[in-house]
Design a protein around this motif. Structure first.
Motif, mmCIF file in Angstrom:
data_model
loop_
_atom_site.group_PDB
_atom_site.id
_atom_site.type_symbol
_atom_site.label_atom_id
_atom_site.label_comp_id
_atom_site.label_asym_id
_atom_site.label_seq_id
_atom_site.Cartn_x
_atom_site.Cartn_y
_atom_site.Cartn_z
ATOM 1 N N LEU A 152 -51.067 -18.225 19.365
ATOM 2 C CA LEU A 152 -50.928 -18.827 18.050
ATOM 3 C C LEU A 152 -49.969 -20.001 18.212
ATOM 4 N N TYR A 153 -50.455 -21.184 17.864
ATOM 5 C CA TYR A 153 -49.642 -22.397 17.974
ATOM 6 C C TYR A 153 -49.297 -22.910 16.589
ATOM 7 N N LEU A 154 -48.052 -23.279 16.410
ATOM 8 C CA LEU A 154 -47.581 -23.908 15.189
ATOM 9 C C LEU A 154 -47.114 -25.315 15.547
ATOM 10 N N TYR A 155 -47.802 -26.313 15.047
ATOM 11 C CA TYR A 155 -47.447 -27.711 15.290
ATOM 12 C C TYR A 155 -46.850 -28.312 14.024
ATOM 13 N N HIS A 156 -45.765 -29.049 14.186
ATOM 14 C CA HIS A 156 -45.163 -29.754 13.055
ATOM 15 C C HIS A 156 -44.368 -30.924 13.611
ATOM 16 N N SER A 157 -44.711 -32.126 13.191
ATOM 17 C CA SER A 157 -44.011 -33.307 13.685
ATOM 18 C C SER A 157 -42.578 -33.330 13.173
ATOM 19 N N ASN A 158 -41.703 -33.806 14.009
ATOM 20 C CA ASN A 158 -40.292 -33.856 13.622
ATOM 21 C C ASN A 158 -40.010 -34.950 12.591
ATOM 22 N N ASP A 159 -41.023 -35.772 12.275
ATOM 23 C CA ASP A 159 -40.846 -36.825 11.268
ATOM 24 C C ASP A 159 -41.893 -36.712 10.151
ATOM 25 N N ASP A 160 -42.336 -35.495 9.885
ATOM 26 C CA ASP A 160 -43.335 -35.275 8.832
ATOM 27 C C ASP A 160 -42.775 -35.807 7.514
ATOM 28 N N ASP A 161 -43.516 -36.682 6.874
ATOM 29 C CA ASP A 161 -43.070 -37.322 5.641
ATOM 30 C C ASP A 161 -43.635 -36.660 4.384
ATOM 31 N N VAL A 181 -53.862 -21.914 4.090
ATOM 32 C CA VAL A 181 -54.959 -21.105 3.550
ATOM 33 C C VAL A 181 -55.547 -20.225 4.644
ATOM 34 N N LEU A 182 -55.719 -20.795 5.821
ATOM 35 C CA LEU A 182 -56.264 -20.037 6.945
ATOM 36 C C LEU A 182 -55.344 -18.867 7.312
ATOM 37 N N LEU A 183 -54.046 -19.100 7.361
ATOM 38 C CA LEU A 183 -53.102 -18.034 7.701
ATOM 39 C C LEU A 183 -53.112 -16.939 6.630
ATOM 40 N N LYS A 184 -53.141 -17.322 5.379
ATOM 41 C CA LYS A 184 -53.196 -16.341 4.293
ATOM 42 C C LYS A 184 -54.484 -15.529 4.405
ATOM 43 N N TYR A 185 -55.586 -16.203 4.636
ATOM 44 C CA TYR A 185 -56.879 -15.523 4.765
ATOM 45 C C TYR A 185 -56.847 -14.512 5.918
ATOM 46 N N LEU A 186 -56.373 -14.942 7.063
ATOM 47 C CA LEU A 186 -56.328 -14.062 8.238
ATOM 48 C C LEU A 186 -55.439 -12.845 8.001
ATOM 49 N N SER A 187 -54.387 -13.011 7.202
ATOM 50 C CA SER A 187 -53.458 -11.901 6.972
ATOM 51 C C SER A 187 -53.916 -10.951 5.876
ATOM 52 N N GLU A 188 -54.903 -11.359 5.067
ATOM 53 C CA GLU A 188 -55.318 -10.530 3.937
ATOM 54 C C GLU A 188 -56.754 -10.031 4.009
ATOM 55 N N GLU A 189 -57.579 -10.601 4.856
ATOM 56 C CA GLU A 189 -58.999 -10.258 4.876
ATOM 57 C C GLU A 189 -59.407 -9.648 6.215
ATOM 58 N N ALA A 190 -60.371 -8.764 6.156
ATOM 59 C CA ALA A 190 -60.967 -8.226 7.384
ATOM 60 C C ALA A 190 -62.110 -9.159 7.781
ATOM 61 N N PHE A 191 -62.262 -9.377 9.061
ATOM 62 C CA PHE A 191 -63.363 -10.231 9.511
ATOM 63 C C PHE A 191 -63.834 -9.764 10.870
ATOM 64 N N ALA A 192 -65.083 -10.105 11.182
ATOM 65 C CA ALA A 192 -65.722 -9.561 12.375
ATOM 66 C C ALA A 192 -65.484 -10.351 13.661
ATOM 67 N N PRO A 193 -65.661 -11.656 13.678
ATOM 68 C CA PRO A 193 -65.589 -12.329 14.976
ATOM 69 C C PRO A 193 -64.197 -12.231 15.607
ATOM 70 N N ARG A 194 -64.190 -12.039 16.911
ATOM 71 C CA ARG A 194 -62.923 -12.123 17.641
ATOM 72 C C ARG A 194 -62.596 -13.596 17.805
ATOM 73 N N ILE A 195 -61.340 -13.934 17.670
ATOM 74 C CA ILE A 195 -60.958 -15.335 17.798
ATOM 75 C C ILE A 195 -60.164 -15.539 19.080
ATOM 76 N N ALA A 196 -60.359 -16.724 19.663
ATOM 77 C CA ALA A 196 -59.684 -17.046 20.922
ATOM 78 C C ALA A 196 -58.255 -17.519 20.695
ATOM 79 N N GLY A 197 -57.965 -17.996 19.513
ATOM 80 C CA GLY A 197 -56.632 -18.478 19.209
ATOM 81 C C GLY A 197 -56.635 -19.269 17.921
ATOM 82 N N VAL A 198 -55.430 -19.559 17.448
ATOM 83 C CA VAL A 198 -55.251 -20.276 16.190
ATOM 84 C C VAL A 198 -54.225 -21.381 16.410
ATOM 85 N N VAL A 199 -54.530 -22.551 15.839
ATOM 86 C CA VAL A 199 -53.618 -23.688 15.881
ATOM 87 C C VAL A 199 -53.420 -24.158 14.446
ATOM 88 N N LEU A 200 -52.174 -24.128 13.979
ATOM 89 C CA LEU A 200 -51.847 -24.506 12.605
ATOM 90 C C LEU A 200 -50.938 -25.723 12.651
#
Length: 184
Positions: free
Chosen positions: A131-140, A80-99
């Motif tokens: 931008l960090y993308l985390y995903h466990s190699n054993d996500d169930d 949801v956060l990624l979709k929001y960031l890609s479709e909406e304009a917003f004011a604050p500058r962000i230091a980074g994103v971790v998904l």
């Protein structure tokens, strides 16, 4: 100066101690310490979420963030956060994103149109580095293959696939804490 992190949790109940993203959130609080303001707002109807209701909540939250906040999303919260960031304009500058443990909507068994990203979604994203993308190699819950789809479309993202975290990232993940601290 305290730095701010906005954490958007997963779908499902967040009520019990070990439900939803609560264990991950507790690990983040423990690992990041008192020098951080960690905002983890309740999202609307987590047991029956809709993109429209979560977008409305983000519309109210994002403009209140100070500049250089870090955005963290877990599972549905990440997508949801990624979709929001890609479709909406917003004011604050962000230091980074971790998904973290984020589903890729549109592949087999994950074809829920309201969460799908536009085909050209990377062009709508503000410059997000890191931008960090985390995903466990054993996500169930969400196959580890999902992060590969994102990695292909977001070539500047740093992909981390720690072992043994499953979907909930309920155990300590020092690498995750280090990456978030590096953004602060």
């Amino acid at each position: 100066m305290k730095r701010t992190i906005l954490f958007i949790h997963s779908a499902g109940s967040q009520e019990g101690e070990h439900e939803g993203s609560n264990d991950l959130l507790r690990r983040l609080r423990e690992g990041l310490g008192a020098g951080v303001t960690l905002l983890a707002p309740r999202m609307p109807s987590p047991d029956n979420p809709t993109y429209a209701s979560w977008k409305k909540a983000l519309d109210a939250l994002i403009p209140t963030l100070p500049d250089e906040a870090v955005l963290v999303g877990h599972s549905l919260g990440g997508s949801v956060l990624l979709k929001y960031l890609s479709e909406e304009a917003f004011a604050p500058r962000i230091a980074g994103v971790v998904l973290i443990a984020m589903p890729y909507w549109g592949v087999q068994d994950w074809d829920v149109s309201e969460y799908m990203l536009r085909e050209d979604f990377p062009t709508g994203l503000p410059v997000i580095r890191p931008l960090y993308l985390y995903h466990s190699n054993d996500d169930d819950v969400v196959s580890p293959d999902h992060v590969k789809y994102y990695a292909k479309l977001l070539p500047t993202a740093t992909v981390r696939t720690p072992a043994g975290m499953r979907h909930l990232f309920a155990k300590p993940c020092p690498e995750l804490i280090d990456d978030i601290q590096g953004l602060l």
